[in-house]
Design an enzyme around this catalytic site. Structure first.
Site, PDB file in Angstrom:
ATOM      1  CE  LYS A   1      -8.032 -38.471  -8.184  1.00 27.29           C
ATOM      2  NZ  LYS A   1      -6.896 -37.567  -8.418  1.00 27.29           N
TER       3      LYS A   1
ATOM      4  CG  HIS B   1      -9.036 -42.401 -10.059  1.00 24.00           C
ATOM      5  ND1 HIS B   1      -8.450 -41.520 -10.942  1.00 24.00           N
ATOM      6  CD2 HIS B   1      -8.212 -42.433  -8.980  1.00 24.00           C
ATOM      7  CE1 HIS B   1      -7.331 -41.062 -10.439  1.00 24.00           C
ATOM      8  NE2 HIS B   1      -7.158 -41.604  -9.243  1.00 24.00           N
TER       9      HIS B   1
ATOM     10  CB  SER C   1      -5.190 -43.871  -9.251  1.00 20.86           C
ATOM     11  OG  SER C   1      -4.085 -44.417  -8.565  1.00 20.86           O
TER      12      SER C   1
HETATM   13  N1  PMP Z   1      -7.126 -41.725  -3.774  1.00 18.25           N
HETATM   14  C1  PMP Z   1      -6.726 -42.062  -5.004  1.00 18.25           C
HETATM   15  C2  PMP Z   1      -6.997 -43.451  -5.479  1.00 18.25           C
HETATM   16  C3  PMP Z   1      -6.084 -41.132  -5.819  1.00 18.25           C
HETATM   17  O1  PMP Z   1      -5.678 -41.473  -7.043  1.00 18.25           O
HETATM   18  C4  PMP Z   1      -5.838 -39.834  -5.325  1.00 18.25           C
HETATM   19  C5  PMP Z   1      -5.164 -38.752  -6.150  1.00 18.25           C
HETATM   20  N2  PMP Z   1      -4.493 -39.107  -7.231  1.00 18.25           N
HETATM   21  C6  PMP Z   1      -6.256 -39.535  -4.038  1.00 18.25           C
HETATM   22  C7  PMP Z   1      -6.903 -40.487  -3.284  1.00 18.25           C
HETATM   23  C8  PMP Z   1      -5.983 -38.174  -3.449  1.00 18.25           C
HETATM   24  O2  PMP Z   1      -6.837 -37.228  -3.985  1.00 18.25           O
HETATM   25  P1  PMP Z   1      -6.441 -35.677  -4.084  1.00 18.25           P
HETATM   26  O3  PMP Z   1      -5.485 -35.526  -5.215  1.00 18.25           O
HETATM   27  O4  PMP Z   1      -7.757 -35.040  -4.363  1.00 18.25           O
HETATM   28  O5  PMP Z   1      -5.856 -35.275  -2.786  1.00 18.25           O
END
Ligand code: PMP
Length: 397
Positions: free
Chosen positions: A242, A211, A183
């Site tokens: 996302k 992602h 991410s």
């Molecule tokens: N996994 C990864 C790799 C992320 O980057 C994120 C959020 N940035 C999440 C899970 C969590 O997702 P959410 O923001 O939809 O709760």
């Protein structure tokens, strides 16, 4: 010193909470996925994770509005109580169909999907083996599980192999966890090699496609599709926040996830997805499946920005990614440059540890299929400004 004196102090934030910090600079959006304002300054939004640009897609909005009117604003209960509506089950069926797998579960956030699945799968007696740069939700799932936890070097199959070998026969009690696109730095794993190592040791595998869902693979099924390892991966998790432009999370699997539910505390103890979110997500999923041209557009934009940032000396990686991250060493300097970029009309994320995986700051840009050619021109121009003034300060990780 009391607990409050230790906890509620400015030192807990890298830039405090004054108006110059990112907390003091809310983004104002109105009617556009790619243009907004920050403190009155018009900006191109390039820190959104809105990879397919679906946040203002009329079909998603219409579906959400219809559901809001018909089903109300919230479910007011968890999936285990009164919070399972027919629409939750339809969304799960559609996710399973999208992957060609028999089982899917949805969670109220992507964070909770990882927290619930990893805690449930690790349990108190399993072993978790995480890529060192896995997202906080994965590490937090491991903490919630309370089981043995090991990290292998980021994207390093040889290190994974060494650590699994050390576990001997217990490798078969191990869940290896990876991401489809990381991410913060935007890099991809050598997924085929990592899968081969994990399978050879008898470990099982979970890939978080937060992602990469909708972004990688011919049909948008993520890194597992791109690297042709769908039949080797046990669990895929992802988020609706996302490429699907809403909030929520999921897990799909060839294993029967109904048996996991009683162990997945965020599934049991948190209110389920609201009807409007379920409806917009179902509409978005249909669009991801039916309109691969959105993904093609995202990659056209990605290639342009990658080539430009490489030519400007900001990037040295050959790996093209919709996430472009420029690393800097000094927090105050990074904050100044972030403000400078806003002044140049570009909004990116300013990321500090622990969200940044090392002891550095990231100016993190994420591209979108909704970015027009003019948006991309403006992004590239702002990066040109950054390179001309601060290129020498950029760290190459
Ligand atoms: N996994 C990864 C790799 C992320 O980057 C994120 C959020 N940035 C999440 C899970 C969590 O997702 P959410 O923001 O939809 O709760």
């Amino acid at each position: 010193m009391s607990l409050l004196e230790r906890r509620v102090v400015p030192a807990n934030l890298p830039w405090g909470i004054d108006a110059r910090s990112p907390l003091g600079r809310p983004v104002t959006v109105s009617g556009s996925a790619t243009r907004g304002t920050v403190n009155g300054q018009p900006v191109v939004l390039a820190g959104t994770n809105n990879y397919l640009g679906l946040t203002y897609e009329p079909r998603c909005i219409e579906a959400a509005v219809e559901a809001l009117r018909r089903l109300g604003t919230g479910t007011t209960g968890s999936r285990m109580a009164n919070g399972t509506y027919a629409e939750h089950l339809l969304l799960e069926q559609e996710l399973a169909d999208f992957y060609g797998l028999p089982h899917a579960l949805t969670f109220t956030t992507g964070y909770q999907a990882n927290l619930g699945m990893i805690a449930a799968l690790g349990g108190s007696d399993g072993i978790l083996m995480l890529d060192a740069e896995c997202h906080a939700s994965i590490y937090d799932g491991a903490r919630l599980a309370g089981c043995e936890l090991y990290r292998f070097k980021h994207n390093d199959p040889a290190d994974l192999e060494k650590r699994l070998r050390r576990l001997g026969a217990r490798a078969t009690d191990t869940l290896v966890v990876l991401e489809g696109i990381y991410s913060m730095r935007g890099d991809q794993p050598p997924l085929a090699e990592l899968c081969a190592v994990a399978r050879a040791a008898g470990a099982c595998l979970l890939v978080d496609e937060a992602h990469s869902f909708g972004v990688l693979g011919g049909r948008g099924r993520g890194a597992v599709e791109l690297f042709d390892v769908e039949d080797q991966v046990d669990f895929v998790t992802g988020t609706f926040s996302k490429s699907l432009g809403a909030t929520g999370g999921f897990c799909v699997s060839r294993h029967d996830l109904r048996y996991v539910v009683p162990l997945a505390r965020p599934y049991i103890f948190s209110a389920s997805l609201t009807p409007a979110v379920v409806a917009s997500t179902r509409a978005a999923l249909g669009i991801v499946a039916a309109e691969p041209e959105l993904r093609a557009r995202l990659w056209d934009n990605t290639r342009r920005v990658h080539a430009a940032c490489t030519a400007l000396g900001l990037l040295r990686t050959p790996c093209e990614s919709p996430i472009v991250a420029v690393a800097l060493a000094e927090p105050e300097h990074a904050l100044d440059i972030w403000h400078g970029l806003i002044g140049e009309g570009l909004y990116v994320n300013l990321i500090a540890p622990p969200a940044a995986p090392g002891n550095y700051l990231l100016l993190r840009c994420s591209l979108s299929a909704a970015h027009t050619d003019a948006d991309v021109d403006d992004i590239v121009r702002a990066f040109g400004w950054l390179a001309a003034r601060y290129g020498a300060s950029v760290l190459h990780l």
